[in-house]
Design a protein around this motif. Sequence first.
Motif: not given
Lengths: 434, 275, 296
Positions: B2-26
Amino acid sequence: MKKTWMGLFLGLLAISLAACGSGSNNAAPTASPTASDNTSSAQSSEPVEIEFWNIWGGELIDSLVNEYNSSQDKVKVKAVYVQNSYEGIVEKLQVQAAAKKLPDIVSNGLLYTSFANDVMKAVPLEPFIEQDGYDMSDFFPTMLELGKNDQGQLIGLPYGISTPILYYNVDHFKAAGLDPENPPQTWEEFASVAKQLTSDGHYGASVPIDFGWLYQALMETYGGSMMSEDGKTVGLDSEASVKAVQAVTDLVIKDKSMPLLQLQQTFEAMAKGDVSMLANTTAGLGQILPTAQFDLRTAPFPTFEGKRVVPAGGANLMIFTQDPAKQEAAWDFMKFMIDPQRTVQISKSTGYMVSRQSALDDPEMQKFLEENPVYKATYEQIDEMVPWFNFPGSGGTRIQKIITDQVQAALQGQKTPEEAMKEAAKQANALIKS
Amino acid sequence: MERLWKLTEETGKHVLLIGLGLLTMIPIIWMISISLRSEQYVFSGHLVWTGPLHWENYVKALTEVPFFRWLGNSLRIGVIQTLGQVFIGVCAAFAFAYYRFPGRDILFLFVLMTMMIPMQVTLVPTYLIVNQLDALNTLTGVIVPHLASGFAIFLLRQSFISIPRELAEAAAIDGAGAFRLLWTVYIRMSGTILWTLGVIAFLSNFNEFNWPLLVLTDPELMPLPLAFQYFRTETQMDWGATMAIATLSMVPVLILYLVAQRYIVDGFAQSGLKG
Amino acid sequence: MKKPILGYRRKMLLLPLFFLIPALLLYAVFFVYPFLFTFLLSFQQWDMISPERTFVGLENYAVLLDDEVFWKSMRNTLLYLLMTMPISIALGLGLALLMESLMRGRVVYRFLFYLPVVSPIAVIAIVWSLMYDDQRGIVNSLLMLFGIDGPNWLSDTSSSLWAVAIVGIWKGFGYEMLLYVSGLKSIDKGLYEAASIDGAGRWRRLVHIILPLLSPITLFIVIMGIISSFQNFALIKIMTGGGPNNSSNVLVYQLYQEAFQFFSIGKAAAISVILFAIILLITTVQLRLSRSTVHY
């Protein structure tokens, strides 16, 4: 009791208002000389302060004004740069007129000559010319015409005049196997050359889509006129007008050799080689030349059936102040600005034309033209120059908008050129009658 | 597992947010990137500029035009207008929150209405009034017409009514006058919301475009948002210098935002807009 | 015993007035008077300069109803609202949910997404104008990476309003996000956990618990969104000037044009009055509807 409270608070409010009032005054000790009009001109020992509104701004105007201010101590000119070109100036003039605080001397766009005359009551210049015995014969006659009102009085002196010319990219011509020594001379040639020049990555032709000035150039070149002969209806729906609009629309829709670009964008597209030819004001040279990394050349505006009509763009220097002392001061400054030497300076940096023969004959100017032949095209058509048409009545600016709206409707394929220009004529006629 | 799953989920969210953040910063990245290019490369189509840096655009922006004067005008408008709005807002909000008087609710509704109506609706007459007060082309003319801010009154009133009435009444029984009440109870207990209001109002006053556009003609009085297009003429646009000035105009905003971020966020949470 | 009570009453009347006077005075001069004046002007013909204003009755309104540009502006004003609001609410809410579920890094993201909100609109408008350049602007360059041949954003009648709306969304969603973040923070965690113990899935928790609890915020956002989208002036003025062929003209910009470019103060005033009526109508309907749907 109630009154005391009220009084107290009104007092407080007044103090707080006064506080920010003084704040702004400290910030700008030189600000708003217009507000104190009457006092400044009454004292003869102090220099007369006048405000000069212009659309150019930048180093050149600043240095000219500084030069003038330090050359004498009777007049002090303050240059005020107004954004958004001549439209920007007219918007500001309008609100300043409502406030009864007009600037003293203005570079007024040629589209707004009758506005300046009818609404702003621009001051006729003949008395000053006679008083000084100023020699006007040196000015190009077609340019002097631009500053006359309906009664034939001279209310403005030409400053920074331009005409539409043809820009072309020699590298693209060579690549397409065309002879760069023979740029298109007629609009039919323009269309066919544009088609040949259009290739992967760039378009053959460009005409700005939001500039009524070029519409006038085209429709009059095609033999039309902006008003019918009796002066009661517009000529926007004439056969010539429809044909002219059709010609440009074909470039966009049928040949796909022209992108839809606005005034500013056309210069940029030309400069970066996204379009191979551009019909637009010679004043764009100041922008295109420094960036163009190819062999740029220019030619006169193309003709139709042997005819070419080019409306003058640019501005007149006009005096709006009603105060005699300030009028004198403004005239003195005007003389300084239209001096051949200064005219040459402005022309060299912008692509605008000099307004007098002696400036054109000036060795410095001649040398400049020899070294930069792109600046020559506009002078070759100086005799075909006509005024930028001012529609009668107060609806002039709205009619200009109607024209660009409808021309764009045609260019975007929303209407046929005929429908569009009929609609434009219908709306414009309604405005002229009212 | 379950911890592994949570970690993956957290990482996925960060990736998504970083992508959107970069898009916003263009747009911001683009602005800075253009401000460092020479004229030829403004239209190179690259987001990031790797060629030689052209700091002369900044030199132009700082020396060819009165940048610091414009900055000063913006700051002056921002500070004075904000202080005025907060002061007037505190007074009005106190009246609305503490007192009961006939017509109170209608008046408050009126204040809300002033917020809803675009300023353009009253543009022409307001302009004429400012002219009659002989305040055209002055900073006073820019500031005074918008000193009564519906937003300020609304936000402060929301915060004031959430203060327990008992506190105020207790103070009143102890003999506190209206000013003492306002000061010791309402203002003291609204520190965060006052800062929030101050920051938000300052940013919006600092950035205001429309009204100064109409009132000011003199370039020496202009605030940055009006003046920064100085490098544009009928046929020319100096994009490099314009973007340099644009970047510079963002600096004060950014500094304030960095420093005061907490107030904006906390203020929102406290402003009576709770779920 | 009677006297102090009377005195108290009188105080309770005078003191609030005292505190309200600065605001009321300013409102009277810079809001009520101009507002009434606008109504008056809408029945008159005037160019702002000539000393005389002529009474023309309802003519200004009649002219507007017959004006193609007016109907386009009206349509675009509403379209702009429809283009920007759903997307920025969805973005704001989505980001808020995503961020609140994070274990770390919230502050950084919040900073990034809120940055557009505090940026000066005039600066933003210029930067985006350049980004929208047809062939070399960054927008189309990026689209090209995905094989999309982007339109000539600001010069094409079919894309100009979208171009402005995208900037509107970009500038606004951070505000919505922050409001939702503060709303989520105040939701009772117990309620939330109870639901998940009950076995409610994420989706059901979202739809049945979180969204209803956030509905006052959503209402607030919708009202504020309507107001700000009706005030969308700077973007239009700087980016498109309402063009091409009025495809991005909106009521507030047309109003400006009528007043300060065509000098028809009466017509501009008539647009003001209509704009006011529309806003009044929308907000009234909004508040009525909300009474039955918002959960407090």
